[in-house]
Design an enzyme around this catalytic site. Structure first.
Site, PDB file in Angstrom:
ATOM      1  N   ASP A 193       0.846  -1.192   0.000  1.00  0.00           N
ATOM      2  CA  ASP A 193       0.000   0.000   0.000  1.00  0.00           C
ATOM      3  C   ASP A 193       0.890   1.254   0.000  1.00  0.00           C
ATOM      4  OD1 ASP A 193      -3.042   0.760   0.367  1.00  0.00           O
ATOM      5  OD2 ASP A 193      -1.938   2.057   1.735  1.00  0.00           O
TER       6      ASP A 193
ATOM      7  N   TYR B 241      -1.866  11.048   1.076  1.00  0.00           N
ATOM      8  CA  TYR B 241      -2.343  10.807  -0.285  1.00  0.00           C
ATOM      9  C   TYR B 241      -2.254  12.085  -1.120  1.00  0.00           C
ATOM     10  CZ  TYR B 241      -4.045   6.067   0.508  1.00  0.00           C
ATOM     11  OH  TYR B 241      -4.125   4.719   0.750  1.00  0.00           O
TER      12      TYR B 241
ATOM     13  N   HIS C 125      -5.289  -7.572   0.795  1.00  0.00           N
ATOM     14  CA  HIS C 125      -4.560  -6.311   0.827  1.00  0.00           C
ATOM     15  C   HIS C 125      -3.760  -6.158   2.119  1.00  0.00           C
ATOM     16  CE1 HIS C 125      -3.780  -2.184  -0.457  1.00  0.00           C
ATOM     17  NE2 HIS C 125      -4.015  -1.814   0.782  1.00  0.00           N
TER      18      HIS C 125
END
Length: 392
Positions: free
Chosen positions: A181, A313, A370
């Site tokens: 990630d 982000y 994930h």
């Protein structure tokens, strides 16, 4: 924030009032009506949130998580103007290979706790002493127990040299790095920057393919492209918001524990349904238990890092925009890659080789998603041991 370069011991000790306030806020939450569909296509389902809230206020015990953390050697040190928190567990085995492993979003060091034993003490987990690691597990700046950046610029390309400095400061002259990630983006940057002492990297999310399919010639490539298309069509709500307006969602994340929980659960389809089953049906998937999921969410809440983590982000998106049209430095270091079946897309070997020509290890795991380190820690550790074995 601190500029001190000394390494200082760290303990977690959240005030009783903060925990009482958390419970009060959960109890006072105003929930929406039930979704109008039978799946997650409108978002996190009401039954999941209701059961999570019930368990959070009546059965969950943060102090158990705190005790688990405080039983580990934890430290902070100032790097580039930010206090960096990290767990540092040295193996009892000689010639252990130093490894820095980086979490992602919506994760924290909590998602890595299950791999500490298998990586640092492999003989107790079916491995051999020759596969042991000295393990460093840092909190990304803005996440968990690390400090919050007070200026823009803390993108993966800035975290990467901070990790190199951390390993240097710990006295490691040769080491390896792993990430998934956000941690994969940071590890990718470490590979491109190649700080002194870094021998190789391993990842479980293919960062170069996030911009689109690398090719669509084989059946495996077309299947991966279809998974990416599905994700882009219906799975990137959180990504768009955090890439563009992290401050806006931050008001909800800092004010409402239920909003924070809902936001963090609404990541990818596979892990959402696994977490939902843990709460609604009492059927956890490996390490994705009710307590472990709430350990992670509660860490975000008690540290007040929902907004600062979301900003990472925005930082990554800004860095990509500034670098548009430029060819990134090639990763010349050896690369290992493991793809897990429940990941957003199952990266085929051909794609990984396009992104990382010096691929020395590739494996398709038969379970995990994930949050593979969290869900399947023993399997995850086995993958890391195999990937880095040629570099010892």
């Amino acid at each position: 924030m601190s500029n001190e370069t000394e390494i200082r011991p760290f303990r977690v000790d959240m005030p009783d009032e903060a925990i009482a306030d958390l419970r009060r806020r959960i109890g006072a939450a105003r929930l929406p009506t039930k979704e109008l569909v039978t799946d997650r296509s409108q978002g996190v389902q009401l039954a999941t949130i209701q059961e999570l809230a019930r368990y959070w206020t009546t059965e969950y015990d943060w102090r158990k998580c705190e005790a688990t953390l405080n039983a580990l050697p934890m430290f902070t040190t100032g790097i580039d103007g930010v206090d960096v928190h990290f767990i540092h567990v040295k193996s009892r085995h000689q010639n252990a290979l130093p490894l820095i492993i980086t979490h992602g979003w919506p994760g924290s060091v909590i998602e890595m706790l299950g791999v500490i034993g298998p990586l640092t003490d492999p003989t107790a987990h079916g491995g051999s002493a020759e596969d042991a690691f000295d393990l460093v597990v840092p909190s990304v700046p803005g996440y968990g127990f690390s400090g919050e950046p007070a200026e823009i610029g803390w993108n993966p390309g800035r975290v990467a040299p901070a990790w190199g400095e951390l390993m240097r400061r710990l006295g490691y002259t040769r080491y390896v790095a792993q990430g998934g990630d956000v941690g994969a983006a940071i590890t990718d940057q470490m590979g491109r920057q190649a700080p002194e002492g870094l021998l190789g990297i391993h990842m479980n999310l293919l960062v170069p393919a996030l911009g689109g399919p690398l090719s669509m010639d084989s059946e495996a490539e077309r299947a991966a492209a279809e998974q990416l298309a599905t994700f882009r069509a219906s799975g990137i709500g959180y990504l768009i918001e955090q890439n563009t307006r992290p401050q806006t969602i931050g008001y909800a994340l800092l004010d409402s524990p239920i909003a924070l929980a809902g936001w963090m659960l609404d990541h990818d389809t596979d892990s959402y349904y696994k977490i939902s089953r843990a709460f609604v049906d009492g059927q956890p998937s490996g390490g994705l238990t009710r307590d472990h999921v709430l350990d992670n969410i509660t860490t975000y809440w008690l540290t007040g890092t929902g907004a600062s983590a979301a900003r990472s982000y925005w930082e990554a998106g800004r860095a990509q925009a500034l670098a548009a049209g430029q060819t990134p430095p090639e990763v010349k270091l050896p690369v290992g890659f493991t793809t897990f079946p429940g990941e957003i897309f199952r990266a085929p070997r051909s794609w990984v080789e396009k992104g990382y020509p010096n691929l020395i290890y590739y494996h398709e795991a038969d379970k995990g998603g994930h949050f593979a380190a969290w869900e399947e820690p023993e399997l995850f550790a086995t993958e890391i041991r195999a990937a880095f074995r040629p570099l010892r």
